[in-house]
Scaffold this motif. Sequence first.
Motif, PDB file in Angstrom:
ATOM      1  N   LYS A 191       0.815  -1.217   0.000  1.00  0.00           N
ATOM      2  CA  LYS A 191       0.000   0.000   0.000  1.00  0.00           C
ATOM      3  C   LYS A 191       0.848   1.266   0.000  1.00  0.00           C
ATOM      4  CE  LYS A 191      -3.946   0.027   2.259  1.00  0.00           C
ATOM      5  NZ  LYS A 191      -4.953  -0.199   1.221  1.00  0.00           N
ATOM      6  N   ASP A 192       2.027   1.208   0.592  1.00  0.00           N
ATOM      7  CA  ASP A 192       2.915   2.369   0.654  1.00  0.00           C
ATOM      8  C   ASP A 192       4.011   2.204  -0.399  1.00  0.00           C
ATOM      9  OD1 ASP A 192       4.905   4.275   1.276  1.00  0.00           O
ATOM     10  OD2 ASP A 192       4.254   4.342   3.363  1.00  0.00           O
ATOM     11  N   LYS A 193       3.855   2.897  -1.519  1.00  0.00           N
ATOM     12  CA  LYS A 193       4.775   2.716  -2.645  1.00  0.00           C
ATOM     13  C   LYS A 193       6.189   3.205  -2.328  1.00  0.00           C
ATOM     14  CE  LYS A 193       0.980   2.972  -5.977  1.00  0.00           C
ATOM     15  NZ  LYS A 193      -0.078   2.942  -4.957  1.00  0.00           N
ATOM     16  N   TRP A 194       6.316   4.149  -1.415  1.00  0.00           N
ATOM     17  CA  TRP A 194       7.639   4.616  -1.004  1.00  0.00           C
ATOM     18  C   TRP A 194       8.380   3.504  -0.260  1.00  0.00           C
ATOM     19  CZ3 TRP A 194      11.741   7.288  -1.581  1.00  0.00           C
ATOM     20  CH2 TRP A 194      12.583   7.626  -0.528  1.00  0.00           C
ATOM     21  N   LYS A 195       7.689   2.829   0.634  1.00  0.00           N
ATOM     22  CA  LYS A 195       8.314   1.721   1.359  1.00  0.00           C
ATOM     23  C   LYS A 195       8.656   0.574   0.412  1.00  0.00           C
ATOM     24  CE  LYS A 195       6.427   2.723   5.915  1.00  0.00           C
ATOM     25  NZ  LYS A 195       5.609   2.252   7.062  1.00  0.00           N
ATOM     26  N   MET A 196       7.797   0.351  -0.594  1.00  0.00           N
ATOM     27  CA  MET A 196       8.101  -0.686  -1.576  1.00  0.00           C
ATOM     28  C   MET A 196       9.388  -0.356  -2.323  1.00  0.00           C
ATOM     29  SD  MET A 196       6.032  -1.962  -4.974  1.00  0.00           S
ATOM     30  CE  MET A 196       6.949  -0.810  -6.017  1.00  0.00           C
ATOM     31  N   ARG A 197       9.559   0.913  -2.685  1.00  0.00           N
ATOM     32  CA  ARG A 197      10.781   1.330  -3.381  1.00  0.00           C
ATOM     33  C   ARG A 197      12.017   1.090  -2.508  1.00  0.00           C
ATOM     34  NH1 ARG A 197       9.928   0.806  -8.164  1.00  0.00           N
ATOM     35  NH2 ARG A 197       8.385   2.091  -9.208  1.00  0.00           N
ATOM     36  N   GLN A 198      11.893   1.357  -1.221  1.00  0.00           N
ATOM     37  CA  GLN A 198      13.023   1.147  -0.321  1.00  0.00           C
ATOM     38  C   GLN A 198      13.380  -0.333  -0.217  1.00  0.00           C
ATOM     39  OE1 GLN A 198      11.127   3.416   2.955  1.00  0.00           O
ATOM     40  NE2 GLN A 198      12.952   4.709   2.950  1.00  0.00           N
ATOM     41  N   VAL A 199      12.358  -1.187  -0.204  1.00  0.00           N
ATOM     42  CA  VAL A 199      12.604  -2.631  -0.171  1.00  0.00           C
ATOM     43  C   VAL A 199      13.317  -3.075  -1.448  1.00  0.00           C
ATOM     44  CG1 VAL A 199      11.494  -4.907  -0.195  1.00  0.00           C
ATOM     45  CG2 VAL A 199      10.692  -3.145   1.383  1.00  0.00           C
ATOM     46  N   LEU A 200      12.870  -2.568  -2.597  1.00  0.00           N
ATOM     47  CA  LEU A 200      13.481  -2.955  -3.868  1.00  0.00           C
ATOM     48  C   LEU A 200      14.935  -2.503  -3.962  1.00  0.00           C
ATOM     49  CD1 LEU A 200      10.649  -2.335  -6.509  1.00  0.00           C
ATOM     50  CD2 LEU A 200      11.409  -4.490  -5.520  1.00  0.00           C
ATOM     51  N   ALA A 214      15.350   5.744  -9.663  1.00  0.00           N
ATOM     52  CA  ALA A 214      15.559   6.927  -8.831  1.00  0.00           C
ATOM     53  C   ALA A 214      14.211   7.458  -8.347  1.00  0.00           C
ATOM     54  CB  ALA A 214      16.290   8.002  -9.623  1.00  0.00           C
ATOM     55  N   CYS A 215      14.091   7.683  -7.046  1.00  0.00           N
ATOM     56  CA  CYS A 215      12.823   8.154  -6.490  1.00  0.00           C
ATOM     57  C   CYS A 215      13.086   8.935  -5.207  1.00  0.00           C
ATOM     58  CB  CYS A 215      11.878   6.984  -6.212  1.00  0.00           C
ATOM     59  SG  CYS A 215      12.504   5.814  -4.993  1.00  0.00           S
ATOM     60  N   GLU A 216      12.070   9.680  -4.790  1.00  0.00           N
ATOM     61  CA  GLU A 216      12.204  10.491  -3.578  1.00  0.00           C
ATOM     62  C   GLU A 216      10.812  10.834  -3.063  1.00  0.00           C
ATOM     63  OE1 GLU A 216      14.082  14.861  -2.529  1.00  0.00           O
ATOM     64  OE2 GLU A 216      15.155  13.583  -3.962  1.00  0.00           O
ATOM     65  N   LEU A 217      10.699  10.991  -1.765  1.00  0.00           N
ATOM     66  CA  LEU A 217       9.456  11.453  -1.159  1.00  0.00           C
ATOM     67  C   LEU A 217       9.598  12.959  -0.951  1.00  0.00           C
ATOM     68  CD1 LEU A 217       6.849  10.019  -0.246  1.00  0.00           C
ATOM     69  CD2 LEU A 217       7.745  10.085   2.084  1.00  0.00           C
ATOM     70  N   LEU A 240       7.896 -11.029  -6.034  1.00  0.00           N
ATOM     71  CA  LEU A 240       6.894 -11.449  -5.057  1.00  0.00           C
ATOM     72  C   LEU A 240       7.554 -11.993  -3.794  1.00  0.00           C
ATOM     73  CD1 LEU A 240       4.272 -13.161  -7.411  1.00  0.00           C
ATOM     74  CD2 LEU A 240       4.152 -10.876  -6.397  1.00  0.00           C
ATOM     75  N   THR A 241       8.679 -12.676  -3.962  1.00  0.00           N
ATOM     76  CA  THR A 241       9.413 -13.182  -2.799  1.00  0.00           C
ATOM     77  C   THR A 241       9.986 -12.027  -1.982  1.00  0.00           C
ATOM     78  OG1 THR A 241       9.968 -15.259  -3.911  1.00  0.00           O
ATOM     79  CG2 THR A 241      11.361 -14.605  -2.066  1.00  0.00           C
ATOM     80  N   VAL A 242      10.560 -11.042  -2.658  1.00  0.00           N
ATOM     81  CA  VAL A 242      11.146  -9.885  -1.965  1.00  0.00           C
ATOM     82  C   VAL A 242      10.082  -9.111  -1.194  1.00  0.00           C
ATOM     83  CG1 VAL A 242      12.170  -7.603  -2.365  1.00  0.00           C
ATOM     84  CG2 VAL A 242      13.133  -9.619  -3.489  1.00  0.00           C
ATOM     85  N   ILE A 243       8.910  -8.913  -1.801  1.00  0.00           N
ATOM     86  CA  ILE A 243       7.833  -8.152  -1.166  1.00  0.00           C
ATOM     87  C   ILE A 243       7.182  -8.949  -0.039  1.00  0.00           C
ATOM     88  CG2 ILE A 243       5.551  -7.108  -1.588  1.00  0.00           C
ATOM     89  CD1 ILE A 243       7.892  -5.454  -2.584  1.00  0.00           C
ATOM     90  N   GLY A 244       7.277 -10.265  -0.104  1.00  0.00           N
ATOM     91  CA  GLY A 244       6.740 -11.097   0.973  1.00  0.00           C
ATOM     92  C   GLY A 244       5.387 -11.703   0.690  1.00  0.00           C
ATOM     93  N   ILE A 245       4.968 -11.712  -0.579  1.00  0.00           N
ATOM     94  CA  ILE A 245       3.705 -12.362  -0.931  1.00  0.00           C
ATOM     95  C   ILE A 245       3.964 -13.862  -1.053  1.00  0.00           C
ATOM     96  CG2 ILE A 245       1.935 -12.612  -2.716  1.00  0.00           C
ATOM     97  CD1 ILE A 245       2.205  -9.636  -3.273  1.00  0.00           C
ATOM     98  N   LYS A 246       3.294 -14.647  -0.227  1.00  0.00           N
ATOM     99  CA  LYS A 246       3.516 -16.095  -0.206  1.00  0.00           C
ATOM    100  C   LYS A 246       2.311 -16.895  -0.672  1.00  0.00           C
ATOM    101  CE  LYS A 246       6.865 -15.873   3.587  1.00  0.00           C
ATOM    102  NZ  LYS A 246       7.181 -16.302   4.978  1.00  0.00           N
ATOM    103  N   ASN A 247       1.117 -16.326  -0.503  1.00  0.00           N
ATOM    104  CA  ASN A 247      -0.097 -17.067  -0.825  1.00  0.00           C
ATOM    105  C   ASN A 247      -1.126 -16.168  -1.497  1.00  0.00           C
ATOM    106  OD1 ASN A 247       0.384 -19.761   0.471  1.00  0.00           O
ATOM    107  ND2 ASN A 247       0.606 -18.484   2.286  1.00  0.00           N
ATOM    108  N   GLY A 248      -1.870 -16.752  -2.431  1.00  0.00           N
ATOM    109  CA  GLY A 248      -3.011 -16.058  -3.001  1.00  0.00           C
ATOM    110  C   GLY A 248      -2.710 -15.283  -4.263  1.00  0.00           C
ATOM    111  N   PRO A 249      -3.706 -14.517  -4.722  1.00  0.00           N
ATOM    112  CA  PRO A 249      -3.586 -13.794  -5.987  1.00  0.00           C
ATOM    113  C   PRO A 249      -2.689 -12.572  -5.866  1.00  0.00           C
ATOM    114  CG  PRO A 249      -5.655 -13.238  -4.935  1.00  0.00           C
ATOM    115  CD  PRO A 249      -5.019 -14.302  -4.083  1.00  0.00           C
ATOM    116  N   SER A 250      -2.088 -12.203  -6.986  1.00  0.00           N
ATOM    117  CA  SER A 250      -1.314 -10.960  -7.039  1.00  0.00           C
ATOM    118  C   SER A 250      -1.514 -10.321  -8.405  1.00  0.00           C
ATOM    119  CB  SER A 250       0.178 -11.217  -6.797  1.00  0.00           C
ATOM    120  OG  SER A 250       0.704 -12.137  -7.734  1.00  0.00           O
ATOM    121  N   HIS A 251      -1.483  -9.009  -8.402  1.00  0.00           N
ATOM    122  CA  HIS A 251      -1.603  -8.215  -9.630  1.00  0.00           C
ATOM    123  C   HIS A 251      -0.466  -7.211  -9.599  1.00  0.00           C
ATOM    124  CE1 HIS A 251      -3.236  -5.643 -12.768  1.00  0.00           C
ATOM    125  NE2 HIS A 251      -3.225  -4.621 -11.933  1.00  0.00           N
TER     126      HIS A 251
END
Length: 387
Positions: free
Chosen positions: A101-110, A119-122, A235-246
């Motif tokens: 849900k928080d795209k900034w946090k997703m960028r930091q994980v990536l 390149a990104c910034e808040l 999906l592994t990096v983000i932590g999605i283990k089960n169910g649908p993803s888009h």
Amino acid sequence: MKSELLLIGAGQWIIDWCEYYDVAYTLIQKPGIYVSGSAKQVVLIDYENDEGVWDYIEALCNKRNIVACLTSTEPALSLAAKVAEKFDLPYRTCENIEFIKDKWKMRQVLEQSPLNSVACELVESPRELQKFIDQHGTVIAKPQDGVGSLNVYKLTSDNLGKLDAIKGYPLLVERFIGGKEYSVEGFSYNGEHRVLGITEKQVDEKNLVEKRHVIPAPLPADQEQKIEQAISQFLTVIGIKNGPSHTELKVEDGQVYFIETHNRVAGDDIANLLELVSGFNLYRELVGWPIGRRADVQAGDSMKGCAVIDFIFAEQGRIDKICGVDSVRTMPGVMEVKIYKPVGSKITNTKSSYDRLGHIIAYSDSLAQCEEIIKSVHNRLTIDVSN
């Protein structure tokens, strides 16, 4: 004890598959939201704002054999994750919901992963936004947690006049990624990720609103394989283990860059398109897998034909007349024609996907044939708009 499902804000598709499998369920839905007469156990609670919803869920899960908490709506994802984490149920956790849900946090994980980052910034102000544009040229500015292409801006040094109109700081600003855009539908089983289909997304460059989806995406085999491999890592990096993803991504100079992801079934009828070409129903799998009814059909291995959803837009004004809808629905290859707004409605400038007027779904042997079908439908439809 008999297995049961907890549904929060679930749509009719999930209810229908619960009925098909004859599985017990409780549906928590907001008051005022339409609930089909087929829904057997319905509890009306404002699950976003009523603090009593958690007490009810705790009592239910402690009393019944709840094996999964399902939802098909964005506002219920966080609550469903909290339930799943508390009662050790599949599909989602609070941590990966936060990244999604928080795209900034997703960028930091990536950035901490081997996947491509951008390149990104808040940014907190127009001044900081302009500084980022000066450094990186064309950029995309958007809310951290936005959906539906709402309040997404493509900015360059040539259109800085838009800065004064932009609201809602802080904003996530990213270097604009060129190339074509795609979405990938997946389903994960205890960390094993299955790519079900890749969709090509066609976007209006002026307002960044999606205007067409094509599945399967016309891709060379090596590019398709590269996307599938990257998706599994992502999906592994983000932590999605089960169910649908888009998951939405772009391919620039042969490299895969991720835009965002969701651990739910896609909107825009993409699930419908996927079923047309593969026979795989995402909602059936969403309900069936946690009760031991995993589908035998493996989408992606046996795609047949091509399916396209083409969205209908209109100029700003008032709708005076809509004609031809019933007749075009009977045309060969036309799977659905839907108009979202009645005569008399006001049409505003297109700023998000919520401003679209309707859609056409076509299915045929090839993309070229689908395009001919869609062209014929547009030619036979009459939508008169006055200023």
